[in-house]
Write an enzyme that holds these catalytic residues in place. Structure first.
Site, PDB file in Angstrom:
ATOM      1  N   SER A 653       0.812  -1.220   0.000  1.00 48.76           N
ATOM      2  CA  SER A 653       0.000   0.000   0.000  1.00 48.76           C
ATOM      3  C   SER A 653       0.844   1.267   0.000  1.00 48.76           C
ATOM      4  O   SER A 653       0.312   2.351  -0.224  1.00 48.76           O
ATOM      5  CB  SER A 653      -0.938   0.002   1.211  1.00 48.76           C
ATOM      6  OG  SER A 653      -0.206   0.058   2.420  1.00 48.76           O
ATOM      7  N   LYS A 696      -6.223   4.835   8.054  1.00 45.49           N
ATOM      8  CA  LYS A 696      -5.089   5.610   7.554  1.00 45.49           C
ATOM      9  C   LYS A 696      -5.424   7.103   7.482  1.00 45.49           C
ATOM     10  O   LYS A 696      -4.621   7.957   7.884  1.00 45.49           O
ATOM     11  CB  LYS A 696      -4.669   5.090   6.184  1.00 45.49           C
ATOM     12  CG  LYS A 696      -4.053   3.698   6.239  1.00 45.49           C
ATOM     13  CD  LYS A 696      -3.766   3.153   4.856  1.00 45.49           C
ATOM     14  CE  LYS A 696      -3.118   1.768   4.932  1.00 45.49           C
ATOM     15  NZ  LYS A 696      -2.857   1.176   3.615  1.00 45.49           N
TER      16      LYS A 696
END
Length: 807
Positions: A653, A696
């Site tokens: 990611s 996040k």
């Protein structure tokens, strides 16, 4: 430039007014499996399919409510099936070591046991009276007298014949003894010694004749005694049958429809008649022997008990058994032992049923890991399902390691459905390594952790909450509380168009919201209490997160949220702490130089990077080669690093962030430190979806808040992750006020333009990027590096005569 997301796109709210009721008190509920049509269809097929091997494996992660759903489903469908039989074990009068199994309609097993117990009690009262009656005594005395007369007559005639032969008969403990006579008196030894040899020979001849006569008489006496015994036995049988025959006939008539019970009662009658002494025996006169006599008699009469091992009396529908401790004996059954005078012994009354007996005719639910964890349990279960019968035996005996004498109860035919509940990985392992598993569990019912957020599924979730409140006597949830639960369910599913199938987590949240409602003395649970429960969950688990955030705010961990830096970017990662996870920013830097090593991942070099992360870094080299090395060699040595990372790095990611840092370093263009990035990238520069997008974004927002919001900060996420956004209200409100921003990007060009403010640029018809574009600057820098490498190579060759392979 990609357009930032509107606040309405950051969360999918649930309108409380969409519910046509005020609280869960108004919601009617029925047992159901919520949002699992595929799993339900598989269950229906497996449970309805007749034939060997169509047992069901229910697969899915923990917390999806598999066990609760299966039990509720079975409880509903089992009522439509007939009640299974009772099971009894009785004494086998022909082979006592192999107790016989009797199957009776529900409730009649206990009835038979009580009837036989009452019968034994009545027989114990009537038989002694029958044998003490005058009629019996008269007939017995007549038989005895007849035997005595016959003995007296035979012995009298024998005595006369012996006397006529010169002998007298004398009875001794060793039998009849012949004594020579002299006249009417016994001959002395001295007189016998003076006899001539001819006289002695004559005495011996006559003695032999008399002894032969004695032998014949004794034979006839034994025949008289045998006839007398037979007569006494016949008399006892007739008296016993007269006393108990009617009782047993009445009992047999009640079970005329059950041939096995009729056969047992017939054998019971014959055994009682053959063992009448068990009922007519009197206790000894000494007080010391009385308890022992009573114990021995009780043990002897246990042969007439009926051991009901499965009793279905008073129940409806087929049995549903959930065995929480599936040991071998708890599944198959066991034969218990008891200590008697320091010795362990057993009999058929100590046979105990297992879960297979209790579930026979219905359903048995087991957790796969529990069965596999118990010695012999898995093999015993498979053996029973393969043979379709339950044979109770000690597991040590089954291995042939014991020679102890024990019982071997008659096996019972088996007809049930077994439902194994476990993780999908266990199914895969068993399917691969256990051929018998493939033959027995042919139906797999998969429980999903998500379900579509439709009106029907939303109402099904509400009914689940209502059932939980009713079952645990919890206060009702109003519409606002239910709406918040629906939103939290979508957050758990990480999808605006999905609801979570993790009903265990939802149930825990319901209970915690009730706690805060009761603490506030509220009679109904509202949205305030649900949000308080969520916030308190976060507070209890977020100590490490707060410590890390403090270190960033204090400057111990270097993360910039203002300014712009070349070759430096804020990447985002998810930290997992048991059941809690949170997002944290991490500084990623890139360094480049002339060389041929390509892109080197420092995390991989020191073995801190996982294989997926290393794959992502290698993809960066593929992107650079595909975009910039079509007409010149890629002479680049680059280093990528997660600064201040002292643990492992896994996942791809951060690969887009690493690419942006590398492009920034090559182009010499600074990246805005007010922005953080998440998303993976492929070799064509397309930004791909990642997990944990909510954590996040919230993690970087909390960092910016701690260091001071400027209105310029935000996060770049893959456009494919927009549907996964279910952000907290605080973040949504900050976006609404323009203090924070969320940008969806689809390509690396969109991302680098947003991060640097410099357009990426697209090649024109001549194959050149626009002047001043970021891609043009990168290409120019790579061209310079290639020329520098070529010049260096030529210089080395000219100076030292060293030949190097051309790129």
């Amino acid at each position: 430039m990609p357009k930032e997301l509107d606040p309405s796109q950051l969360r999918c709210p649930c309108d409380p007014s969409s519910f046509a009721f005020e609280s869960t008190d108004e919601v009617s509920t029925t047992p159901e499996i919520v949002g699992q049509p595929r799993a339900t269809a598989a269950l229906e097929f497996g449970l309805g399919m007749n034939g060997q091997g169509y047992h069901v494996f229910v697969a899915g992660p923990r917390g999806t409510g598999k066990m609760t759903a299966v039990n509720a489903y079975l409880a509903a469908i089992s009522q439509a099936r007939p009640v299974s039989d009772d099971l009894c074990y009785v004494y086998n009068f022909r082979d006592p070591e192999r107790p016989s199994a009797l199957r009776l309609p529900a409730g009649r097993g206990r009835e038979l046991a009580q009837a036989v117990e009452k019968l034994v009690e009545i027989v114990g009262q009537q038989l002694p009276r029958a044998f003490e009656s005058d009629e019996y005594t008269t007939q017995r005395d007549a038989i005895t007298k007849q035997l005595g007369n016959a003995r007296e007559e035979e012995l009298g005639q024998l005595s006369e014949r012996a006397r006529s032969a010169g002998f007298a008969l004398q009875a001794t403990p060793m039998g009849l003894v012949l004594i020579p006579l002299h006249g009417d008196q016994p001959m002395s030894e001295e007189a016998f010694a003076h006899l001539t040899s001819e006289q002695r020979a004559e005495w011996q001849r006559r003695r032999a004749v008399v002894e032969e006569d004695i032998s014949q008489v004794m034979k006839r006496l034994r025949e008289h005694e045998a006839r007398a015994r037979e007569a006494l036995v016949k008399l006892d049988r007739e008296v016993a049958l007269h006393a108990i025959g009617g009782l047993l006939e009445d009992l047999s008539a009640h079970y005329v429809d059950l041939s096995t019970v009729g056969a047992y009662l017939s054998a019971l009658r014959e055994d009682m008649v053959a063992h009448v002494d068990l009922f007519r025996a009197s206790p000894p006169e000494t007080s010391e022997a009385g308890p022992l006599f009573a114990f021995q008699r009780h043990q002897a009469l246990r042969r007439y008990q009926v051991n009901v091992v499965v009793d279905r009396g008073g129940v409806s529908g087929a049995p549903v058994v959930h065995e929480v401790n599936p040991t071998y004996q708890n599944l198959i059954g066991r034969i218990e032992k008891e200590a008697q005078f320091g010795v362990l012994s057993t009999d058929f009354t100590l046979i105990r049923s297992g879960a297979l007996h209790r579930a026979n005719g219905g359903y048995l639910v087991l957790r796969t890991e529990d069965v596999l964890a118990q010695p012999f349990a898995w093999e015993g279960l498979k053996r029973a399902l393969e043979t379709r019968q339950i044979a109770i035996e000690d597991p040590v005996d089954a291995l042939g390691l014991s020679a102890t004498r024990t019982l071997h109860p008659e096996p019972v035919s088996l007809n049930l459905k077994v439902i194994l509940v476990g993780d999908g990985s266990l199914y895969s392992l068993l399917y691969q390594f256990d051929p018998a598993f493939r033959e027995l569990f042919r139906v797999r019912s998969d429980f999903d952790i998500q379900m579509p957020r439709t009106v029907d599924n939303t109402h099904a979730l509400v009914r689940f909450v209502s059932r939980l409140c009713q079952a645990e006597q919890l206060p009702a949830f109003d519409r606002s509380a239910l709406a918040t639960l629906v939103e939290q369910s979508s957050r758990l599913a990480e999808d605006q168009e999905k609801l979570s199938g993790q009903f265990g987590i939802i149930a825990d949240l319901v209970r915690q919201a009730v706690y805060w409602a009761r603490r506030a003395r509220a009679t109904t649970v509202s949205s305030v209490h649900v949000r308080q429960a969520i916030d308190q969950q976060l507070y209890r688990s977020s100590m490490l997160e707060e410590h890390l955030r403090e270190m960033i705010a204090q400057g111990t961990l270097l993360v910039d949220t203002v300014g712009a830096v070349v070759g430096q970017i804020n990447g985002l990662a998810v930290q997992q702490m048991a059941d809690y996870r949170f997002g944290m920013p991490s500084r990623i830097t890139a360094a480049v130089a002339v060389g041929r090593e390509g892109v080197v991942d420092i995390e991989r070099e020191v073995k801190l990077g996982g294989p997926i992360h290393s794959k992502g870094v290698l993809i960066l080299a593929g992107f650079l080669m595909d975009r910039f090395a079509q007409h010149l060699p890629l002479t680049l040595s680059a280093r990528l690093a997660f600064e201040q990372n002292y643990g492992g790095v896994e996942g791809d990611s951060a690969s887009s962030a690493e690419l942006y840092a590398l492009l920034s370093r090559l182009a010499g263009v600074p990246i805005k430190q007010s922005l953080a990035v998440t998303g993976s990238v492929n070799q064509r520069g397309e930004i791909q979806a990642i997990g944990g997008v909510n954590e996040k974004i919230e993690g970087f927002f909390a960092t910016c808040k701690a260091k001071g919001l400027t209105g310029e900060q935000g996060v770049l996420i893959p456009a494919a992750n927009v549907r996964n956004l279910m952000l907290r209200d605080e973040v949504v409100e900050a976006v609404r006020q323009g203090q924070f921003h969320v940008y969806p990007v689809s390509t690396a060009d969109e991302g680098i333009a947003l991060l640097t403010g410099v357009p990426a640029g697209v090649r024109d018809a001549s194959g050149y990027y626009p002047e001043g574009s970021l891609n043009a600057r990168v290409e120019a820098r790579l061209s310079e590096m290639a020329q520098s490498m070529r010049a260096l190579t030529l210089a080395v060759e000219a100076d030292g005569g060293v030949t190097t392979k051309s790129s």
